[in-house]
Design a protein around this motif. Structure first.
Motif, PDB file in Angstrom:
ATOM      1  N   SER A 140       0.824  -1.013  -0.170  1.00 58.20           N
ATOM      2  CA  SER A 140      -0.171  -0.141   0.134  1.00 58.20           C
ATOM      3  C   SER A 140       0.775   1.242  -0.063  1.00 58.20           C
ATOM      4  O   SER A 140       0.183   2.442  -0.251  1.00 58.20           O
ATOM      5  N   ASN A 141       2.289   1.239   0.327  1.00 60.91           N
ATOM      6  CA  ASN A 141       3.257   2.510   0.267  1.00 60.91           C
ATOM      7  C   ASN A 141       3.557   2.620  -1.064  1.00 60.91           C
ATOM      8  O   ASN A 141       4.405   3.791  -1.310  1.00 60.91           O
ATOM      9  N   GLY A 142       3.190   1.814  -2.088  1.00 59.29           N
ATOM     10  CA  GLY A 142       3.605   2.155  -3.379  1.00 59.29           C
ATOM     11  C   GLY A 142       2.716   2.845  -4.230  1.00 59.29           C
ATOM     12  O   GLY A 142       1.586   3.256  -3.758  1.00 59.29           O
ATOM     13  N   ARG A 143       2.918   3.072  -5.608  1.00 59.64           N
ATOM     14  CA  ARG A 143       1.756   3.553  -6.391  1.00 59.64           C
ATOM     15  C   ARG A 143       2.232   3.128  -7.900  1.00 59.64           C
ATOM     16  O   ARG A 143       3.253   2.462  -8.175  1.00 59.64           O
ATOM     17  N   ARG A 144       1.036   3.018  -8.611  1.00 54.39           N
ATOM     18  CA  ARG A 144       1.249   2.825  -9.932  1.00 54.39           C
ATOM     19  C   ARG A 144       1.798   3.811 -10.956  1.00 54.39           C
ATOM     20  O   ARG A 144       1.518   5.071 -10.734  1.00 54.39           O
ATOM     21  N   GLU A 145       2.983   3.350 -11.566  1.00 54.86           N
ATOM     22  CA  GLU A 145       3.449   4.356 -12.700  1.00 54.86           C
ATOM     23  C   GLU A 145       3.576   3.351 -13.960  1.00 54.86           C
ATOM     24  O   GLU A 145       4.335   2.362 -14.065  1.00 54.86           O
ATOM     25  N   GLY A 146       2.796   3.860 -14.887  1.00 53.42           N
ATOM     26  CA  GLY A 146       2.557   3.034 -16.347  1.00 53.42           C
ATOM     27  C   GLY A 146       2.166   1.584 -15.959  1.00 53.42           C
ATOM     28  O   GLY A 146       1.147   1.541 -15.144  1.00 53.42           O
ATOM     29  N   HIS A 147       2.793   0.600 -16.310  1.00 52.07           N
ATOM     30  CA  HIS A 147       2.476  -0.745 -16.282  1.00 52.07           C
ATOM     31  C   HIS A 147       3.078  -1.370 -15.239  1.00 52.07           C
ATOM     32  O   HIS A 147       3.252  -2.734 -15.094  1.00 52.07           O
ATOM     33  N   TYR A 148       3.661  -0.692 -14.303  1.00 53.43           N
ATOM     34  CA  TYR A 148       4.334  -1.121 -13.110  1.00 53.43           C
ATOM     35  C   TYR A 148       3.692  -0.701 -11.966  1.00 53.43           C
ATOM     36  O   TYR A 148       3.176   0.373 -11.599  1.00 53.43           O
ATOM     37  N   TRP A 149       3.732  -1.463 -10.666  1.00 51.30           N
ATOM     38  CA  TRP A 149       3.693  -0.719  -9.408  1.00 51.30           C
ATOM     39  C   TRP A 149       4.899  -0.589  -8.857  1.00 51.30           C
ATOM     40  O   TRP A 149       5.750  -1.669  -8.660  1.00 51.30           O
ATOM     41  N   MET A 150       5.290   0.593  -8.282  1.00 49.60           N
ATOM     42  CA  MET A 150       6.607   1.015  -7.645  1.00 49.60           C
ATOM     43  C   MET A 150       6.373   1.085  -6.089  1.00 49.60           C
ATOM     44  O   MET A 150       5.519   1.547  -5.669  1.00 49.60           O
ATOM     45  N   VAL A 151       7.600   0.408  -5.513  1.00 51.09           N
ATOM     46  CA  VAL A 151       7.391   0.483  -3.876  1.00 51.09           C
ATOM     47  C   VAL A 151       9.019   0.309  -3.492  1.00 51.09           C
ATOM     48  O   VAL A 151       9.747  -0.046  -4.235  1.00 51.09           O
ATOM     49  N   GLY A 152       9.028   0.769  -2.258  1.00 50.46           N
ATOM     50  CA  GLY A 152      10.350   0.311  -1.815  1.00 50.46           C
ATOM     51  C   GLY A 152      11.160  -1.008  -1.723  1.00 50.46           C
ATOM     52  O   GLY A 152      12.250  -0.932  -2.105  1.00 50.46           O
ATOM     53  N   ASP A 153      10.218  -1.819  -1.176  1.00 49.08           N
ATOM     54  CA  ASP A 153      10.759  -3.248  -1.010  1.00 49.08           C
ATOM     55  C   ASP A 153       9.650  -4.224  -0.863  1.00 49.08           C
ATOM     56  O   ASP A 153       8.432  -3.646  -0.910  1.00 49.08           O
ATOM     57  N   ALA A 167       8.397   2.645   1.782  1.00 51.62           N
ATOM     58  CA  ALA A 167       8.054   3.556   0.722  1.00 51.62           C
ATOM     59  C   ALA A 167       9.472   3.658  -0.223  1.00 51.62           C
ATOM     60  O   ALA A 167      10.597   3.299   0.425  1.00 51.62           O
ATOM     61  N   GLY A 168       9.307   3.935  -1.367  1.00 52.52           N
ATOM     62  CA  GLY A 168      10.439   3.893  -2.285  1.00 52.52           C
ATOM     63  C   GLY A 168      10.134   3.499  -3.872  1.00 52.52           C
ATOM     64  O   GLY A 168       8.863   3.337  -4.071  1.00 52.52           O
ATOM     65  N   ARG A 169      11.185   3.111  -4.474  1.00 53.39           N
ATOM     66  CA  ARG A 169      10.889   2.757  -5.947  1.00 53.39           C
ATOM     67  C   ARG A 169      11.784   1.502  -6.278  1.00 53.39           C
ATOM     68  O   ARG A 169      12.056   1.431  -7.471  1.00 53.39           O
ATOM     69  N   SER A 170      12.582   0.732  -5.320  1.00 57.31           N
ATOM     70  CA  SER A 170      13.527  -0.208  -5.851  1.00 57.31           C
ATOM     71  C   SER A 170      12.598  -1.363  -6.322  1.00 57.31           C
ATOM     72  O   SER A 170      13.273  -2.128  -7.290  1.00 57.31           O
ATOM     73  N   LEU A 171      11.594  -1.717  -5.557  1.00 51.45           N
ATOM     74  CA  LEU A 171      10.995  -2.902  -6.198  1.00 51.45           C
ATOM     75  C   LEU A 171       9.703  -2.488  -7.128  1.00 51.45           C
ATOM     76  O   LEU A 171       8.830  -1.538  -7.100  1.00 51.45           O
ATOM     77  N   TYR A 172       9.526  -3.289  -8.385  1.00 47.07           N
ATOM     78  CA  TYR A 172       8.519  -2.857  -9.261  1.00 47.07           C
ATOM     79  C   TYR A 172       7.702  -4.161  -9.661  1.00 47.07           C
ATOM     80  O   TYR A 172       8.462  -5.087  -9.930  1.00 47.07           O
ATOM     81  N   VAL A 173       6.508  -4.199  -9.847  1.00 49.27           N
ATOM     82  CA  VAL A 173       5.663  -5.283 -10.088  1.00 49.27           C
ATOM     83  C   VAL A 173       5.048  -5.028 -11.467  1.00 49.27           C
ATOM     84  O   VAL A 173       4.421  -4.058 -11.517  1.00 49.27           O
ATOM     85  N   ARG A 174       5.313  -6.075 -12.345  1.00 52.19           N
ATOM     86  CA  ARG A 174       4.640  -5.994 -13.515  1.00 52.19           C
ATOM     87  C   ARG A 174       3.072  -5.957 -13.372  1.00 52.19           C
ATOM     88  O   ARG A 174       2.635  -6.947 -12.966  1.00 52.19           O
ATOM     89  N   LEU A 175       2.204  -5.240 -13.793  1.00 53.85           N
ATOM     90  CA  LEU A 175       0.787  -5.312 -13.631  1.00 53.85           C
ATOM     91  C   LEU A 175       0.014  -5.476 -14.827  1.00 53.85           C
ATOM     92  O   LEU A 175      -1.099  -6.105 -14.689  1.00 53.85           O
ATOM     93  N   VAL A 176       0.531  -5.530 -15.941  1.00 56.70           N
ATOM     94  CA  VAL A 176       0.017  -6.402 -17.319  1.00 56.70           C
ATOM     95  C   VAL A 176       1.130  -7.136 -17.905  1.00 56.70           C
ATOM     96  O   VAL A 176       2.248  -7.116 -17.696  1.00 56.70           O
ATOM     97  N   GLY A 177       0.627  -8.093 -18.535  1.00 56.61           N
ATOM     98  CA  GLY A 177       1.377  -9.091 -19.572  1.00 56.61           C
ATOM     99  C   GLY A 177       2.335  -8.328 -20.763  1.00 56.61           C
ATOM    100  O   GLY A 177       1.530  -7.215 -20.968  1.00 56.61           O
ATOM    101  N   GLY A 178       3.356  -8.968 -20.878  1.00 50.82           N
ATOM    102  CA  GLY A 178       3.658  -8.249 -22.251  1.00 50.82           C
ATOM    103  C   GLY A 178       4.358  -9.343 -23.312  1.00 50.82           C
ATOM    104  O   GLY A 178       4.038 -10.347 -23.111  1.00 50.82           O
ATOM    105  N   GLU A 179       5.192  -8.810 -24.247  1.00 50.84           N
ATOM    106  CA  GLU A 179       5.616  -9.714 -25.126  1.00 50.84           C
ATOM    107  C   GLU A 179       7.032 -10.616 -24.551  1.00 50.84           C
ATOM    108  O   GLU A 179       7.284 -10.333 -23.529  1.00 50.84           O
TER     109      GLU A 179
END
Length: 348
Positions: A25-38, A43-55
């Motif tokens: 919950s301390n992260g936020r969506r940026e484009g196709h990713y969810w960014m959070v500290g860990d 809080a932060g941007r080190s860890l990113y989660v892919r929110l949609v599938g890709g090629e």
């Protein structure tokens, strides 16, 4: 793992944003990713989660922590985030979140976190750290550069900022050293522009200086022959050691292509671009800098590249810029350059 568990991970991936909003919950969506500290929801941007599938088979729900190299799926994330002792607890929690009825899989025995760590210092770890960093405008990196009299405009694509970059404490560091600081991240690229490594400079944003740690600068990845590049390769270029040294030259010669080798040893081994015909080498006033210049001259003689030294008045060009100013530094460098190059590259 068995098919029911893979199916559960897939369903979580289909609802990746909802999962992230609940557990990270301390992260936020940026484009196709969810960014959070860990993975523990810092809080932060080190860890990113892919929110949609890709090629290429990239699946929604896959995550990577650029600071540590850990990566996995949303089941792994739930397991760590909730401090589960075994796989059964994680399956039960995931089914509860998805409003699915319990299943026999809920009684599975222990299973460790399935994350995989990129080898420390590897090119893979460098790529992940670069991906997790952001442009320097409005960051402590821009403030730090300004404190070194490096104020020329432009966003400097070779530089990024990581707001919470992991620092591995050494034996020389005191107990007050923190595990992470904001850092200037510099892209180390090859002649084709491919990212081969990164250089990190940890910063103290309260003082606009390097962080008070034993080793505020560290590089990782494949460095030999590669460097941090400012501008496209041309017939006339300048090589040097430090990033601040080369950015100081950029203050007075904004169109001169520059490459920072990051150390005297790596400066001596920098690869020559095909168009290069005359090379200025910004030498630091020490034995290592003189040795690097000699090695470059020897290598360049076989490919007919004219190598010329650029010496600072003080210990390096950033000291010149700070202490004698842009006008004084320009006059000093003008004496050392070919008249045609000085007329073409040096700012008025």
């Amino acid at each position: 793992m068995d098919n029911p568990v893979r199916e559960l991970a897939r369903r979580l991936g289909e609802n990746a944003e909802a999962v992230c909003r609940h557990y990270l919950s301390n992260g936020r969506r940026e484009g196709h990713y969810w960014m959070v500290g860990d993975i523990n929801n810092a809080a932060g941007r080190s860890l990113y989660v892919r929110l949609v599938g890709g090629e290429g088979g990239r699946l929604a729900g896959k995550w990577t922590d650029a600071a540590t190299g850990d990566h996995g799926d949303l089941l792994d994330m739930i397991a760590v985030n909730c401090a589960h002792a075994n796989l059964g607890e994680t399956i039960a929690e995931a089914r509860r979140f998805l409003s699915l009825p319990p299943s026999n899989a809920d009684t599975q025995g222990p299973c460790p976190l399935r994350s995989r760590r990129a080898r420390a210092g590897s090119a893979e770890a460098a790529v992940r750290l670069w991906a997790a960093s952001k442009p320097i405008a409005g960051t402590p990196v821009r403030t730090y550069l300004a404190s070194r009299a490096l104020r020329r405009g432009g966003d400097l694509p070779a530089l990024r900022c990581h707001p919470h970059c992991y620092y591995r404490r050494s034996e020389e560091d005191g107990t007050s050293v923190k595990p992470a600081y904001p850092a200037m991240i510099a892209a180390v690229t090859d002649l084709e522009g491919s990212l081969r490594g990164v250089h990190r400079t940890w910063l103290d944003p309260a003082r606009s200086t390097k962080a008070d740690v034993a080793y505020p600068r560290r590089a990782m990845g494949h460095l030999l022959g590669n460097g941090v590049r400012f501008g496209l390769a041309g017939e006339v270029m300048a090589f040097g050691e430090g990033i601040e040294t080369m950015l100081s030259l950029r203050e007075i010669a904004p169109t001169l292509p520059l490459v920072a080798g990051l150390s005297a040893a790596h400066l001596a081994a920098l690869a020559f671009p095909a168009p290069l015909r005359r090379l200025y080498v910004a030498r630091d006033r020490d034995a290592a800098g003189l040795a690097a210049f000699g090695a470059i001259v020897e290598r360049a003689s076989s490919v007919r590249i004219d190598v010329r030294p650029l010496d600072p008045r003080l210990d390096d060009f950033n000291s010149d810029l700070v202490r004698i100013g842009r006008q004084g530094m320009t006059a000093w460098v003008r004496r050392q350059m070919q008249p045609c190059d000085a007329a073409h590259f040096l700012a008025d």
